[in-house]
Write a protein that holds these residues in place. Structure first.
Motif, PDB file in Angstrom:
ATOM      1  N   GLY A  80      51.324  61.074   5.112  1.00  0.00           N
ATOM      2  CA  GLY A  80      51.591  60.897   3.447  1.00  0.00           C
ATOM      3  C   GLY A  80      52.208  59.822   3.195  1.00  0.00           C
ATOM      4  O   GLY A  80      52.443  59.262   2.033  1.00  0.00           O
ATOM      5  N   THR A  81      53.246  59.332   4.382  1.00  0.00           N
ATOM      6  CA  THR A  81      53.742  58.265   3.721  1.00  0.00           C
ATOM      7  C   THR A  81      52.384  56.955   4.163  1.00  0.00           C
ATOM      8  O   THR A  81      51.541  56.787   4.642  1.00  0.00           O
ATOM      9  N   LYS A  82      52.577  56.000   2.425  1.00  0.00           N
ATOM     10  CA  LYS A  82      51.404  55.405   2.678  1.00  0.00           C
ATOM     11  C   LYS A  82      51.923  54.046   2.502  1.00  0.00           C
ATOM     12  O   LYS A  82      52.888  53.784   2.413  1.00  0.00           O
ATOM     13  N   LYS A  83      50.755  53.231   2.374  1.00  0.00           N
ATOM     14  CA  LYS A  83      50.829  51.501   3.058  1.00  0.00           C
ATOM     15  C   LYS A  83      50.178  50.781   1.292  1.00  0.00           C
ATOM     16  O   LYS A  83      49.222  51.612   0.983  1.00  0.00           O
ATOM     17  N   GLY A  84      51.334  50.873   1.084  1.00  0.00           N
ATOM     18  CA  GLY A  84      50.661  49.692  -0.608  1.00  0.00           C
ATOM     19  C   GLY A  84      50.719  48.751   0.216  1.00  0.00           C
ATOM     20  O   GLY A  84      49.104  47.993   0.267  1.00  0.00           O
ATOM     21  N   CYS A  85      51.725  47.684  -0.697  1.00  0.00           N
ATOM     22  CA  CYS A  85      51.678  45.796  -0.734  1.00  0.00           C
ATOM     23  C   CYS A  85      52.040  45.669   0.874  1.00  0.00           C
ATOM     24  O   CYS A  85      51.811  44.636   1.122  1.00  0.00           O
ATOM     25  N   ASP A  86      52.217  46.639   2.401  1.00  0.00           N
ATOM     26  CA  ASP A  86      53.046  46.525   3.135  1.00  0.00           C
ATOM     27  C   ASP A  86      53.715  45.031   3.775  1.00  0.00           C
ATOM     28  O   ASP A  86      53.819  44.586   4.246  1.00  0.00           O
ATOM     29  N   HIS A  87      54.806  45.106   1.870  1.00  0.00           N
ATOM     30  CA  HIS A  87      55.300  43.632   1.744  1.00  0.00           C
ATOM     31  C   HIS A  87      56.476  44.419   1.774  1.00  0.00           C
ATOM     32  O   HIS A  87      57.009  43.551   1.177  1.00  0.00           O
ATOM     33  N   GLY A  88      57.719  45.311   1.311  1.00  0.00           N
ATOM     34  CA  GLY A  88      58.325  46.244   1.024  1.00  0.00           C
ATOM     35  C   GLY A  88      58.842  45.950  -0.367  1.00  0.00           C
ATOM     36  O   GLY A  88      59.211  45.850  -0.733  1.00  0.00           O
ATOM     37  N   GLN A  89      57.321  45.602  -1.024  1.00  0.00           N
ATOM     38  CA  GLN A  89      57.646  45.691  -2.680  1.00  0.00           C
ATOM     39  C   GLN A  89      57.064  46.932  -3.684  1.00  0.00           C
ATOM     40  O   GLN A  89      57.735  46.812  -4.716  1.00  0.00           O
ATOM     41  N   CYS A  90      55.881  47.152  -3.470  1.00  0.00           N
ATOM     42  CA  CYS A  90      56.065  48.109  -3.986  1.00  0.00           C
ATOM     43  C   CYS A  90      56.438  50.267  -3.528  1.00  0.00           C
ATOM     44  O   CYS A  90      56.728  50.613  -4.610  1.00  0.00           O
ATOM     45  N   GLY A  91      56.992  50.344  -2.137  1.00  0.00           N
ATOM     46  CA  GLY A  91      57.846  51.318  -2.181  1.00  0.00           C
ATOM     47  C   GLY A  91      57.262  52.865  -1.988  1.00  0.00           C
ATOM     48  O   GLY A  91      57.626  53.885  -1.279  1.00  0.00           O
ATOM     49  N   ALA A  92      55.178  52.800  -2.038  1.00  0.00           N
ATOM     50  CA  ALA A  92      55.055  53.566  -0.913  1.00  0.00           C
ATOM     51  C   ALA A  92      55.341  53.804   0.286  1.00  0.00           C
ATOM     52  O   ALA A  92      54.810  55.145   0.231  1.00  0.00           O
ATOM     53  N   CYS A  93      56.087  53.487   0.705  1.00  0.00           N
ATOM     54  CA  CYS A  93      56.223  53.932   1.871  1.00  0.00           C
ATOM     55  C   CYS A  93      57.797  54.530   2.772  1.00  0.00           C
ATOM     56  O   CYS A  93      57.722  54.310   3.645  1.00  0.00           O
ATOM     57  N   THR A  94      57.849  54.533   1.403  1.00  0.00           N
ATOM     58  CA  THR A  94      59.667  54.809   1.119  1.00  0.00           C
ATOM     59  C   THR A  94      59.246  55.944   2.162  1.00  0.00           C
ATOM     60  O   THR A  94      59.062  57.242   1.976  1.00  0.00           O
ATOM     61  N   ASN A 103      61.719  51.241   3.344  1.00  0.00           N
ATOM     62  CA  ASN A 103      60.433  51.235   3.414  1.00  0.00           C
ATOM     63  C   ASN A 103      60.843  51.248   4.351  1.00  0.00           C
ATOM     64  O   ASN A 103      60.428  49.653   5.232  1.00  0.00           O
ATOM     65  N   SER A 104      59.939  51.690   5.039  1.00  0.00           N
ATOM     66  CA  SER A 104      59.124  51.326   6.784  1.00  0.00           C
ATOM     67  C   SER A 104      58.495  50.858   7.158  1.00  0.00           C
ATOM     68  O   SER A 104      57.870  50.543   8.267  1.00  0.00           O
ATOM     69  N   CYS A 105      57.784  49.728   5.672  1.00  0.00           N
ATOM     70  CA  CYS A 105      56.469  48.735   6.366  1.00  0.00           C
ATOM     71  C   CYS A 105      57.741  47.594   6.838  1.00  0.00           C
ATOM     72  O   CYS A 105      56.928  46.721   7.418  1.00  0.00           O
ATOM     73  N   LEU A 106      59.062  47.615   6.342  1.00  0.00           N
ATOM     74  CA  LEU A 106      60.239  46.477   6.850  1.00  0.00           C
ATOM     75  C   LEU A 106      60.532  46.599   7.942  1.00  0.00           C
ATOM     76  O   LEU A 106      61.254  45.391   8.266  1.00  0.00           O
ATOM     77  N   THR A 107      60.327  47.492   8.839  1.00  0.00           N
ATOM     78  CA  THR A 107      60.976  47.765   9.751  1.00  0.00           C
ATOM     79  C   THR A 107      60.448  47.687  10.943  1.00  0.00           C
ATOM     80  O   THR A 107      59.072  48.718  11.277  1.00  0.00           O
ATOM     81  N   LEU A 108      60.746  47.958  12.807  1.00  0.00           N
ATOM     82  CA  LEU A 108      59.778  47.624  12.865  1.00  0.00           C
ATOM     83  C   LEU A 108      60.255  48.931  13.812  1.00  0.00           C
ATOM     84  O   LEU A 108      61.544  49.618  13.839  1.00  0.00           O
ATOM     85  N   ALA A 109      59.597  49.922  14.851  1.00  0.00           N
ATOM     86  CA  ALA A 109      59.937  51.534  14.371  1.00  0.00           C
ATOM     87  C   ALA A 109      60.792  51.258  15.860  1.00  0.00           C
ATOM     88  O   ALA A 109      61.414  52.223  16.011  1.00  0.00           O
ATOM     89  N   VAL A 110      60.828  50.648  17.039  1.00  0.00           N
ATOM     90  CA  VAL A 110      61.852  50.702  18.315  1.00  0.00           C
ATOM     91  C   VAL A 110      62.947  50.217  17.732  1.00  0.00           C
ATOM     92  O   VAL A 110      64.052  50.265  18.597  1.00  0.00           O
ATOM     93  N   MET A 111      63.378  49.654  16.809  1.00  0.00           N
ATOM     94  CA  MET A 111      64.678  49.840  15.934  1.00  0.00           C
ATOM     95  C   MET A 111      65.575  51.324  15.377  1.00  0.00           C
ATOM     96  O   MET A 111      66.805  50.622  15.868  1.00  0.00           O
ATOM     97  N   HIS A 112      65.069  51.898  15.779  1.00  0.00           N
ATOM     98  CA  HIS A 112      65.915  52.978  15.348  1.00  0.00           C
ATOM     99  C   HIS A 112      65.753  54.150  16.694  1.00  0.00           C
ATOM    100  O   HIS A 112      65.151  55.477  16.182  1.00  0.00           O
TER     101      HIS A 112
END
Length: 214
Positions: A80-94, A103-112
């Motif tokens: 359901g979480t979408k990959k749009g720009c993959d650069h933190g510019q569109c918000g589709a991955c919020t 923006n989940s595309c801008l952060t590493l999973a291991v940081m969470h």
């Protein structure tokens, strides 16, 4: 004097001979003491990460370069979480992490490690929609629907921000307490792009939910 035919033949011979010389010079010997061993690609470093996703404890072992977005989509099948720009510019991955939208595309999973993550799948069920999901349907707050999961996650977090008194540029400029108004909502939702242009309907949906919870 060479005839045209003789000239063509000798030119062809020069080209063929030159190509053969180059090929011979670049052949790598198949064995022998001077043969370099084939390099073995190094495996990427991995790490285990544990977090709560939509109320369920999850543990993954991931390449440390894996984004939170890819962990959700490719490893947990929460598409359901979408990959749009993959650069933190569109918000589709919020998504919402510990109550804050990111923006989940801008952060590493291991940081969470240990974080509480909510995706669109965790907000409501088909037979029991979250009020924001229901409002988006009622107000036609989408067209193609690709940005909608990110829009809804962001909208849910926006109302929590306003109620918590988190200022935005609009309220900071006005020097007043946060208000649930159209300009305020447009400012706070500006990181979520709708390429179909359903912005006015999105604001109507958020305003509807804000009024119901006021």
């Amino acid at each position: 004097m060479q005839t045209p035919g003789d000239f063509d033949l000798s030119r062809r011979g020069v080209l063929v001979g030159g190509a053969a010389s180059v090929a011979a010079a670049t052949i790598v010997p198949a064995g022998g003491a001077d043969a370099a061993p084939a390099a073995t690609p190094a495996s990427p470093p991995t790490a285990k990460v544990r977090f709560d996703v939509n109320g369920t404890a999850r543990e993954l072992e991931l390449d440390t370069r894996t984004s939170l977005l890819d962990a959700l989509r490719e490893h947990l099948q929460l598409t359901g979480t979408k990959k749009g720009c993959d650069h933190g510019q569109c918000g589709a991955c919020t998504v919402i992490v510990d109550g804050r939208r990111i923006n989940s595309c801008l952060t590493l999973a291991v940081m969470h490690e240990g974080d509480r993550i909510t995706t669109i799948e965790g907000l409501g069920l088909p037979d029991k929609l979250h009020p924001m999901q229901a409002a988006f349907i009622e107000h036609d707050g989408y067209q193609c629907g690709y940005c909608t999961p990110g829009q809804i996650c962001s909208a849910v977090a926006v109302l929590d921000e306003i109620r918590a008194g988190v200022p935005s540029h609009v309220t900071a400029d006005l020097g007043a307490a946060p208000q649930i108004s159209a300009p305020e909502l447009r400012e706070r939702m500006s990181g979520n792009i709708c390429r179909c242009g359903a912005y006015s309907n999105i604001i109507d949906a958020i305003t509807d939910v804000a009024g119901a919870k006021a």
